[in-house]
Design an enzyme around this catalytic site. Structure first.
Site, PDB file in Angstrom:
ATOM      1  N   LYS A 158       5.373  20.259  -3.413  1.00  0.00           N
ATOM      2  CA  LYS A 158       6.559  19.766  -4.123  1.00  0.00           C
ATOM      3  C   LYS A 158       6.140  18.927  -5.336  1.00  0.00           C
ATOM      4  O   LYS A 158       6.682  19.065  -6.424  1.00  0.00           O
ATOM      5  CB  LYS A 158       7.397  18.875  -3.195  1.00  0.00           C
ATOM      6  CG  LYS A 158       8.295  19.632  -2.244  1.00  0.00           C
ATOM      7  CD  LYS A 158       8.977  18.631  -1.314  1.00  0.00           C
ATOM      8  CE  LYS A 158       9.964  19.299  -0.390  1.00  0.00           C
ATOM      9  NZ  LYS A 158      11.124  19.874  -1.066  1.00  0.00           N
TER      10      LYS A 158
ATOM     11  N   GLU B 240      -1.740  11.085 -12.551  1.00  0.00           N
ATOM     12  CA  GLU B 240      -3.189  11.042 -12.755  1.00  0.00           C
ATOM     13  C   GLU B 240      -3.898  11.714 -11.590  1.00  0.00           C
ATOM     14  O   GLU B 240      -4.781  12.518 -11.780  1.00  0.00           O
ATOM     15  CB  GLU B 240      -3.672   9.591 -12.884  1.00  0.00           C
ATOM     16  CG  GLU B 240      -3.161   8.881 -14.120  1.00  0.00           C
ATOM     17  CD  GLU B 240      -3.700   9.475 -15.419  1.00  0.00           C
ATOM     18  OE1 GLU B 240      -4.870   9.880 -15.454  1.00  0.00           O
ATOM     19  OE2 GLU B 240      -2.922   9.537 -16.392  1.00  0.00           O
TER      20      GLU B 240
ATOM     21  N   ARG C 201      -3.641  11.773   3.062  1.00  0.00           N
ATOM     22  CA  ARG C 201      -4.486  11.402   4.201  1.00  0.00           C
ATOM     23  C   ARG C 201      -3.687  11.412   5.507  1.00  0.00           C
ATOM     24  O   ARG C 201      -2.494  11.107   5.530  1.00  0.00           O
ATOM     25  CB  ARG C 201      -5.182  10.054   3.978  1.00  0.00           C
ATOM     26  CG  ARG C 201      -4.306   8.807   4.104  1.00  0.00           C
ATOM     27  CD  ARG C 201      -4.589   8.047   5.418  1.00  0.00           C
ATOM     28  NE  ARG C 201      -3.726   6.897   5.603  1.00  0.00           N
ATOM     29  CZ  ARG C 201      -2.516   6.953   6.109  1.00  0.00           C
ATOM     30  NH1 ARG C 201      -1.966   8.097   6.462  1.00  0.00           N
ATOM     31  NH2 ARG C 201      -1.811   5.837   6.273  1.00  0.00           N
TER      32      ARG C 201
ATOM     33  N   LYS D 253       4.196  -8.232  -3.342  1.00  0.00           N
ATOM     34  CA  LYS D 253       3.838  -9.058  -2.186  1.00  0.00           C
ATOM     35  C   LYS D 253       3.240 -10.378  -2.684  1.00  0.00           C
ATOM     36  O   LYS D 253       2.785 -10.458  -3.833  1.00  0.00           O
ATOM     37  CB  LYS D 253       2.810  -8.317  -1.329  1.00  0.00           C
ATOM     38  CG  LYS D 253       3.433  -7.190  -0.519  1.00  0.00           C
ATOM     39  CD  LYS D 253       2.485  -6.746   0.578  1.00  0.00           C
ATOM     40  CE  LYS D 253       3.224  -5.868   1.567  1.00  0.00           C
ATOM     41  NZ  LYS D 253       2.373  -5.392   2.652  1.00  0.00           N
TER      42      LYS D 253
ATOM     43  N   GLU E 156       4.759   8.593   4.589  1.00  0.00           N
ATOM     44  CA  GLU E 156       4.844   7.489   3.630  1.00  0.00           C
ATOM     45  C   GLU E 156       4.300   7.969   2.286  1.00  0.00           C
ATOM     46  O   GLU E 156       3.178   8.477   2.217  1.00  0.00           O
ATOM     47  CB  GLU E 156       4.031   6.289   4.113  1.00  0.00           C
ATOM     48  CG  GLU E 156       4.166   5.108   3.157  1.00  0.00           C
ATOM     49  CD  GLU E 156       3.322   3.913   3.575  1.00  0.00           C
ATOM     50  OE1 GLU E 156       3.899   2.883   3.946  1.00  0.00           O
ATOM     51  OE2 GLU E 156       2.082   4.019   3.532  1.00  0.00           O
TER      52      GLU E 156
ATOM     53  N   HIS F  63      -8.716  -4.152  -1.259  1.00  0.00           N
ATOM     54  CA  HIS F  63      -9.010  -3.622   0.071  1.00  0.00           C
ATOM     55  C   HIS F  63     -10.520  -3.685   0.330  1.00  0.00           C
ATOM     56  O   HIS F  63     -10.964  -4.080   1.408  1.00  0.00           O
ATOM     57  CB  HIS F  63      -8.505  -2.174   0.154  1.00  0.00           C
ATOM     58  CG  HIS F  63      -8.739  -1.535   1.472  1.00  0.00           C
ATOM     59  ND1 HIS F  63      -8.000  -1.853   2.585  1.00  0.00           N
ATOM     60  CD2 HIS F  63      -9.643  -0.601   1.872  1.00  0.00           C
ATOM     61  CE1 HIS F  63      -8.432  -1.139   3.610  1.00  0.00           C
ATOM     62  NE2 HIS F  63      -9.433  -0.371   3.205  1.00  0.00           N
TER      63      HIS F  63
END
Ligand code: 0O2
Length: 249
Positions: A35, A53, A58, A127, A154, A170
């Site tokens: 899609k 980009e 996953r 956040k 998600e 991370h």
């Protein structure tokens, strides 16, 4: 754990059930990737710029799913996992510009086979640590051999700058369990603010150039309706242009 001590028949049927369960998420990812690629290709043709980009898909590992179920105190069964864990399938889309994020999100949300379960806009409401991204929890049908599964996934949509910040944040925290000193938290937040400022600047330049391009196109088009002889410009008669239009049809 010694596999020889387990009831192999049970293990085999559990493995098969789990594989079929995970496959539905893999198929949902395949559908969503297609899609997005369709939108990307048509968008590029119509708007003369590629809004994406890169795309990264996953599947959450059974181990991470299991840890999340335990951490959140959900019942340990496949149906409970299907109900509660919405990010087994995850897709991350890195866009060129801020506006591309919202355009793409709208296009996905408007597709008739997609159900929007949740939208978390960490761009309008970052956040506390500075993390920015648009998160969509979407559900789409996957047509299997003997049934239709409605599968959740998600979708994270962000710019290159947001992705750069999130990936490095991370990496910095990975396997660091101790408390992070305040000055480092402040610096990370500053870095996120700089990334956001860069995004706004690039968006501004992108729009200005886009407007210039459009104006030039309009000017170019008007040149077709004019005739210049030496230094004199003549407008072509409207009636003549209309005549040409009908002849072409
Ligand atoms: P991975 O490996 O990326 O999947 P929940 O998903 O229910 O546990 P929450 O807070 O409702 O919790 O989910 P939220 O806010 O939508 O964030 C989920 C995902 O967003 C995370 O997935 C990260 O990918 C990303 N994310 C959220 N906050 C941060 C952040 O502060 N820094 C970075 N780098 N990424 C963030 P997972 O499951 O943590 O990991």
């Amino acid at each position: 754990m010694n596999v020889a001590n387990l009831d192999l028949k049970n293990l085999q049927s559990f493995k098969m059930e789990l594989t079929r369960f995970m496959m539905t998420y893999k198929f949902a990812l395949d559908e969503m990737e297609t899609k997005i690629k369709i939108l990307q290709e048509e968008f590029e043709y119509v708007h003369e710029h590629n809004p994406i980009e890169h795309i990264k898909c996953r599947l959450k590992s059974p181990e991470s799913i299991f840890h999340k179920v335990l951490r959140k105190n959900y019942p340990l069964s496949l149906s409970s996992i299907k109900t509660h864990i919405k990010d087994i399938a995850g897709i991350r889309i890195t866009c060129s510009f801020l506006s591309d994020i919202y355009t793409l999100s709208e296009m996905l949300q408007n597709q008739s086979d997609i159900r929007v379960l949740e939208v978390k806009d960490y761009i309008k409401h970052p956040k506390a640590n500075g993390y920015q991204s648009l998160h969509l929890i979407l559900e789409l049908p996957v047509f299997m051999t003997d049934r239709t599964e409605h599968v959740c996934m998600e979708v994270q949509i962000r710019t290159i700058a947001m992705d750069f910040w999130a990936s490095l944040e991370h990496k910095i925290y990975y396997k660091y369990d101790a408390e992070v000193p305040d000055h480092l938290l402040r610096e990370l937040k500053d870095a996120a603010d700089s990334a956001a400022a860069l995004d706004r600047k690039m968006e501004g330049i992108h729009h200005e150039i886009d407007n210039l391009k459009k104006r030039k196109e309009i000017q170019d088009e008007s040149q077709f309706k004019q005739l210049t002889i030496q230094d004199q410009t003549f407008e072509l008669p409207e009636d003549l242009l209309k005549l040409l239009e009908t002849e072409e049809e």
